[in-house]
Design a protein around this motif. Structure first.
Motif, short mmCIF file in Angstrom:
data_model
loop_
_atom_site.label_atom_id
_atom_site.label_comp_id
_atom_site.label_asym_id
_atom_site.label_seq_id
_atom_site.Cartn_x
_atom_site.Cartn_y
_atom_site.Cartn_z
N ASP A 59 8.21 4.57 -5.45
CA ASP A 59 6.79 4.24 -5.63
C ASP A 59 6.24 3.87 -4.27
O ASP A 59 6.66 2.87 -3.67
N ASN A 61 3.61 2.52 -3.41
CA ASN A 61 2.83 1.28 -3.36
C ASN A 61 3.69 0.02 -3.44
O ASN A 61 3.15 -1.09 -3.44
N GLN A 62 4.99 0.15 -3.50
CA GLN A 62 5.89 -1.00 -3.56
C GLN A 62 6.19 -1.52 -2.16
O GLN A 62 6.23 -0.75 -1.20
N VAL A 66 11.67 -3.74 -1.79
CA VAL A 66 12.17 -3.31 -3.10
C VAL A 66 13.32 -2.32 -2.90
O VAL A 66 14.29 -2.32 -3.65
N ILE A 79 4.21 -1.74 2.72
CA ILE A 79 4.55 -0.89 1.58
C ILE A 79 5.20 0.41 2.05
O ILE A 79 5.09 0.78 3.22
#
Length: 96
Positions: A59, A61-62, A66, A79
């Motif tokens: 993703d 937008n993470q 992460v 991000i």
């Protein structure tokens, strides 16, 4: 530059061009000289990223932490998309 040409499993030509060190004029030796891959890797990164996004495993937008927990925490959350576009605010490159 180092170029090696293969036909199947067989190396049919391998040659180094220019110098691996301009000061000493040491020649590039394909079997021994380590070269940085530079911009060549960008196309692979883009293709890999697209496949991961398509499969739902990435993703953009993470926060980068992460996926890379050891990435330093900065003043603003970096991000994945910023890393992909090379505008995540990483200022220094320290070869390992």
């Amino acid at each position: 530059m180092s170029v090696s040409v293969y036909r199947g499993e067989e190396m049919i030509r391998s040659k180094g061009y220019a110098f691996s060190d301009q000061e000493t004029e040491a020649s590039v030796e394909p079997s021994a000289t380590l070269l940085r891959i530079g911009n060549v890797s960008k196309i692979y990164k883009a293709a890999d990223g697209a496949l991961l996004i398509e499969k739902g495993n990435l993703d953009l937008n993470q926060p980068i932490q992460v996926y890379v927990p050891g990435f330093p925490v900065t003043r603003h959350a970096v991000i994945v998309e910023e890393i992909a576009w090379h505008n995540g605010g990483i200022q220094y490159y320290h070869p390992g």
